[in-house]
Every structure is written in structure tokens, then in C-alpha cells.
Design a protein around this motif. Structure first.
Motif, PDB file in Angstrom:
ATOM      1  N   PRO A  15      55.529  11.162  46.234  1.00 50.38           N
ATOM      2  CA  PRO A  15      55.095   9.921  46.658  1.00 50.38           C
ATOM      3  C   PRO A  15      55.264   9.704  48.027  1.00 50.38           C
ATOM      4  O   PRO A  15      55.866  10.298  48.861  1.00 50.38           O
ATOM      5  N   THR A  16      54.158   8.850  48.803  1.00 53.46           N
ATOM      6  CA  THR A  16      54.025   8.945  50.215  1.00 53.46           C
ATOM      7  C   THR A  16      54.038   7.173  50.328  1.00 53.46           C
ATOM      8  O   THR A  16      53.236   6.396  49.786  1.00 53.46           O
ATOM      9  N   PHE A  17      54.950   6.643  51.294  1.00 51.24           N
ATOM     10  CA  PHE A  17      54.952   5.085  51.481  1.00 51.24           C
ATOM     11  C   PHE A  17      54.298   4.774  52.473  1.00 51.24           C
ATOM     12  O   PHE A  17      54.017   5.349  53.453  1.00 51.24           O
ATOM     13  N   VAL A  18      53.529   3.481  52.118  1.00 49.66           N
ATOM     14  CA  VAL A  18      52.482   2.796  53.074  1.00 49.66           C
ATOM     15  C   VAL A  18      52.965   1.446  53.291  1.00 49.66           C
ATOM     16  O   VAL A  18      53.088   0.782  52.427  1.00 49.66           O
ATOM     17  N   TYR A  61      47.362   1.110  58.327  1.00 49.71           N
ATOM     18  CA  TYR A  61      48.143   1.819  57.374  1.00 49.71           C
ATOM     19  C   TYR A  61      49.291   2.667  58.006  1.00 49.71           C
ATOM     20  O   TYR A  61      48.968   3.664  58.554  1.00 49.71           O
ATOM     21  N   ALA A  62      50.574   2.067  57.928  1.00 54.35           N
ATOM     22  CA  ALA A  62      51.585   2.801  58.635  1.00 54.35           C
ATOM     23  C   ALA A  62      52.199   3.537  57.582  1.00 54.35           C
ATOM     24  O   ALA A  62      52.705   2.967  56.381  1.00 54.35           O
ATOM     25  N   ILE A  63      52.193   4.957  57.616  1.00 51.20           N
ATOM     26  CA  ILE A  63      52.613   6.035  56.642  1.00 51.20           C
ATOM     27  C   ILE A  63      53.919   6.630  57.114  1.00 51.20           C
ATOM     28  O   ILE A  63      54.034   7.087  57.996  1.00 51.20           O
ATOM     29  N   ASP A  64      54.906   6.534  56.210  1.00 51.21           N
ATOM     30  CA  ASP A  64      56.014   7.231  56.111  1.00 51.21           C
ATOM     31  C   ASP A  64      55.472   8.985  56.002  1.00 51.21           C
ATOM     32  O   ASP A  64      55.178   9.141  54.860  1.00 51.21           O
ATOM     33  N   ILE A  65      55.957   9.942  56.940  1.00 48.64           N
ATOM     34  CA  ILE A  65      55.696  11.268  56.920  1.00 48.64           C
ATOM     35  C   ILE A  65      56.552  11.907  55.847  1.00 48.64           C
ATOM     36  O   ILE A  65      57.920  11.428  55.816  1.00 48.64           O
ATOM     37  N   ALA A 108      58.506  11.278  50.069  1.00 46.06           N
ATOM     38  CA  ALA A 108      59.025  12.167  49.467  1.00 46.06           C
ATOM     39  C   ALA A 108      59.817  12.986  50.490  1.00 46.06           C
ATOM     40  O   ALA A 108      59.228  13.170  51.489  1.00 46.06           O
ATOM     41  N   ALA A 109      60.903  13.691  50.080  1.00 46.93           N
ATOM     42  CA  ALA A 109      61.744  14.593  50.923  1.00 46.93           C
ATOM     43  C   ALA A 109      61.191  15.525  51.346  1.00 46.93           C
ATOM     44  O   ALA A 109      61.894  16.714  52.110  1.00 46.93           O
TER      45      ALA A 109
END
Length: 279
Positions: A32-35, A73-77, A85-86
Motif C-alpha cells: 500500500p502507498t499512502f496519499v 497528491y503528497a505521496i509517502d515513499i 509499505a516498508a
């Protein structure tokens, strides 16, 4: 324990995000990718990618301005100190271009502009050289992949990591050109302890970001703005700038005075560039 503290503090920050937003996950083959989505759906799409040992908190001081004229869209890498995801595929695997492509596809975007910092800049370059037709404009803040990283920073960071809170502050100062300026405090949400938490508990990547070949960089035909700090302790600014100049001659390249690796509060400069391109 440490990860819980970092993410708990991050969630508090997300609850006070400076602009109306929608927070959610999209699925990719890498997890999963957080947005964090903000701005009008009728505005041009803009992807924001932070650097290493960080998360989308990086954009806290800029996102309200960027969202006025863009659908941000700010995306957590993946593999970083955020809510994605880790998983950490190898740099040379091509996975990060695939990950970003799947994320952008999940957001139902056929193309977009990208603003990216440091490691995020390396990932943006990987994506833009692989899928150039999907990038309308590219804004790079101290990106990796153009010149070899300075080995001295890693050794200094390792040394400071052994010295508790004082050492963590020294690492922050090293990133911020020898001092924690007001602009640095802004990106830290005026809460330096959060940055200290991340540096204390988060394990940074130790592999070097691979350099892009000239052949790959020749794919960069879109409008480009690249900013470097003259006191960057992680990446060699002059070498990086000189590497891109002859290949992407359309690029606007600036060296910011009295600025380290942490380049924040650049919304006005970014928007001026994007608006000149008409997106």
C-alpha cells in the motif's frame, strides 16, 4: 516502540494538515502507498515526493499554496518513515519507476507534474526517464542520481547518531547548511522533536543512489526546474547541475545561496515555473 512513536506523531500532524484534504491508500505490487490529496479536481495534477528519512511532512509549509492552483497528491515513499509499505526494493531493480507508475495509474492520472526532493528526486528521475510521456513538468529539489553522493555525510551522521539528542540536532544542522533556519523549522511543522524522533528510530538506507546514464537523461524533454543549495552536504551541487545542463538544455537550474540539502518553502518559485508552463 520507536516506529509507533514516529507514526503516532505523524498522524497528529496529518490531523492538522494545513489545507482541506483526503487521506487514503492505493494498492501497488510493492504494498500500500499512502496519499494526501488536496486542491480542486479541476486543477492540473501535481505529485509531491519527499526525501529519505522523512515522509510527506516535508510539504507541510508548501502544500496550502500549491493546492490553490493544482490538484496535489503528497505521496509517502515506500520504505521510508511514513505510512506506505516498508518494502525497499534495490535501486537498480527498476522497481521505483514501476511503483510510481502504478501509484499514478491508481490515482487515474494519464500524466502529471512532479515536485520531488533528494531521494524522491532520484525516484522522479527514474520515472521520468522511463515514462517521459507521463510527466508534464519536473521540479527537482537537490535530486540524487546526477553525481555521486558525498561519503563524508554518512560517516558524520553515523558519528552523531551515537551522541543522543545533541547528535540528532547536529545531523539536522548538517542537512540544513549548518543551522536550523526558520524555513527548516517550517517544514518540521515547528516541532523539531518530530524530526529527532525520525532520526532516532528510523533506519536510513545505506546504499548509494545509482547515477543515471546520459542515454537515460536524454529522455528528459519535458520542462524542468532544478534547485540546489550552495551548502549541500549530501550531494555535490555544481557537479549535479553541470551534469544536467548540456543534456537537458531546456532546464532552468538555480543554485540557492546559504542553503543546504533541505530545500523548503519554495512554493512561490515552483508555482511561477509551473504557471509559465501552463500547468
Amino acid at each position: 516502540m520507536g516506529k509507533r512513536d514516529v507514526l503516532g506523531q505523524y498522524r497528529k500532524i496529518l490531523a492538522s494538515w494545513p489545507v482541506e484534504n483526503h487521506q487514503y491508500e492505493v494498492e501497488t505490487r510493492f504494498g500500500p502507498t499512502f496519499v494526501i490529496e488536496s486542491g480542486s479536481k479541476d486543477s492540473p495534477p501535481l505529485i509531491l515526493l519527499h526525501g529519505s528519512v522523512s515522509n510527506s511532512f516535508t510539504w507541510y509549509g508548501d502544500v496550502a499554496s500549491l493546492s490553490k492552483t493544482h490538484h496535489a497528491y503528497a505521496i509517502d515513499i515506500i520504505g521510508e518513515a511514513g505510512l506506505s509499505a516498508a518494502s525497499r526494493p534495490g535501486y537498480k531493480s527498476g522497481a521505483y519507476a514501476l511503483w510510481l507508475n502504478e501509484t499514478i495509474h491508481a490515482l487515474r492520472l494519464s500524466s502529471c507534474s512532479i515536485v520531488a526532493m533528494s531521494l524522491g528526486g532520484w525516484m522522479a528521475l527514474s520515472f521520468a526517464t522511463t515514462y517521459p510521456e507521463k510527466v508534464d513538468n519536473l521540479v527537482l529539489l537537490c535530486p540524487g542520481g546526477l553525481a555521486r553522493e558525498k561519503a563524508s555525510f554518512l560517516w558524520k551522521a553515523i558519528f552523531f547518531s551515537l551522541l543522543g539528542k545533541w547528535g540528532q540536532l547536529q545531523t539536522l544542522k548538517l542537512v540544513g547548511a549548518g543551522h536550523i533556519s526558520s524555513s527548516s523549522l517550517s517544514v518540521l511543522g515547528e516541532d523539531p522533536p518530530f524530526a529527532s524522533l525520525v532520526f532516532k528510530y528510523f533506519r536510513p538506507r545505506t546504499a548509494k543512489m545509482p547515477l543515471f546514464s546520459d542515454q537515460s537523461l536524454h529522455q528528459l524533454t519535458m520542462p524542468i526546474l532544478m534547485l540546489f543549495g550552495d551548502s549541500d552536504q549530501l550531494l555535490p551541487a555544481s557537479k549535479s547541475m553541470n551534469r544536467l545542463k548540456p543534456i537537458a538544455q531546456q532546464a532552468e537550474i538555480e543554485l540557492l545561496p546559504d542553503t543546504g540539502h533541505l530545500i523548503v518553502n519554495q512554493a512561490d518559485r515552483i508555482l511561477k515555473f509551473l504557471n509559465l508552463q501552463g500547468s
